[in-house]
Design an enzyme around this catalytic site. Structure first.
Site, short mmCIF file in Angstrom:
data_model
loop_
_atom_site.label_atom_id
_atom_site.label_comp_id
_atom_site.label_asym_id
_atom_site.label_seq_id
_atom_site.Cartn_x
_atom_site.Cartn_y
_atom_site.Cartn_z
N CYS A 33 0.85 -1.18 0.00
CA CYS A 33 0.00 0.00 0.00
C CYS A 33 0.89 1.24 0.00
O CYS A 33 2.00 1.23 0.52
CB CYS A 33 -0.91 0.01 1.22
SG CYS A 33 -2.08 1.41 1.21
N ASP A 67 0.45 3.73 1.70
CA ASP A 67 0.41 4.30 3.06
C ASP A 67 1.82 4.55 3.61
O ASP A 67 2.67 3.66 3.60
CB ASP A 67 -0.34 3.31 3.98
CG ASP A 67 -0.74 3.95 5.30
OD1 ASP A 67 0.15 4.39 6.03
OD2 ASP A 67 -1.96 4.00 5.58
N ARG A 77 2.90 4.68 6.45
CA ARG A 77 3.27 3.93 7.67
C ARG A 77 3.69 2.49 7.40
O ARG A 77 3.98 1.74 8.33
CB ARG A 77 2.09 3.96 8.65
CG ARG A 77 1.71 5.36 9.07
CD ARG A 77 0.33 5.39 9.69
NE ARG A 77 -0.72 5.04 8.71
CZ ARG A 77 -2.02 4.98 8.98
NH1 ARG A 77 -2.44 5.24 10.21
NH2 ARG A 77 -2.89 4.66 8.05
N HIS A 89 -2.38 -4.01 4.81
CA HIS A 89 -2.23 -3.65 6.22
C HIS A 89 -3.59 -3.35 6.84
O HIS A 89 -4.48 -2.78 6.19
CB HIS A 89 -1.29 -2.44 6.39
CG HIS A 89 -1.83 -1.17 5.80
ND1 HIS A 89 -2.37 -0.17 6.58
CD2 HIS A 89 -1.94 -0.74 4.52
CE1 HIS A 89 -2.75 0.83 5.80
NE2 HIS A 89 -2.52 0.51 4.54
N CYS A 139 -6.24 0.04 6.67
CA CYS A 139 -6.00 0.60 5.34
C CYS A 139 -7.16 1.54 4.94
O CYS A 139 -8.32 1.13 4.93
CB CYS A 139 -5.87 -0.53 4.32
SG CYS A 139 -5.49 0.08 2.65
CO CO Z 1 -3.50 1.24 2.89
#
Ligand code: CO
Length: 211
Positions: free
Chosen positions: A43, A45, A47, A99, A102
């Protein structure tokens, strides 16, 4: 200049200096060739940084990231990276790492209209439809959300195995394994979803290409 931004460039200088101090030929050696054993689809993302969470060094992981770690069969970007990773670099493992928590998955579970990303989210909604019976039966929202994250990863593992790129590699005896993981933002731990696909015998008959 904004302090956080300028600090990034300072950090880079320090990182390069410290790396050379530890291993004087590190960059010189790495610049000659890349031979990553792993291709990562994760992803976007911030993090979930691929290398960091598995303690991998530069050169270890070939990376592709998008919203909700999707494998969309008409996505030329993903297909190009996948083909290069499998056909040229001959990676041994492809990891789809989703994750929990998400945002893309959460949006797909809602009626929210965001904009152009709606079209991308529709692919995640398709994953929900494939598992609607199981997911709708989970009353607790958090539990349903977590399970959907996992099932979406499994769908993407299957989508990878359905590609001509992966099946061609298998037909040539290249032992590429496709794995599905779900990473926890709250513990930093990876949950191996145990959905590894190693050959086309693990696919539905209709999904196997005559190669
Ligand atoms: Co995500």
């Amino acid at each position: 200049m904004e302090k956080f931004y300028s600090q990034l460039l300072e950090n880079n200088k320090e990182w390069a200096r410290a790396t050379v101090e530890k291993d004087p030929t590190f960059f010189e050696e790495l610049s000659k060739i890349q031979n990553p054993p792993v291709f990562w689809i994760g992803c976007a993302d911030s993090r979930v940084p691929a290398n960091q969470i598995v303690g991998a060094k530069p050169g270890d992981v070939f990376v592709h990231r998008n919203i909700a770690n999707m494998v969309v069969h008409s996505d030329m970007n993903m297909l190009s990276v996948l083909d290069y990773a499998v056909t040229v670099l001959k990676v041994k493992h492809v990891v789809v790492c989703g994750h929990y928590g998400c945002g893309g998955v959460a949006t797909a579970m809602s009626n929210k209209h965001v904009g152009i990303v709606d079209n991308w989210i529709s692919h995640i909604k398709d994953s929900y439809r494939f598992h609607k019976k199981e997911l709708d039966a989970i009353e607790d929202y958090q539990a349903r959300y977590d399970r959907f994250v996992e099932l979406n990863v499994k769908e993407q593992v299957l989508n990878l195995a359905e590609t001509f790129i992966i099946q061609k590699a298998w037909s040539e005896g290249v032992p590429v394994h496709i794995h599905g993981w779900a990473y926890s933002l709250t513990t930093g731990l990876v949950n191996d979803l145990d959905c590894t696909i190693k050959n086309n015998e693990m696919l539905r008959e209709l999904d196997r290409f005559d190669i």
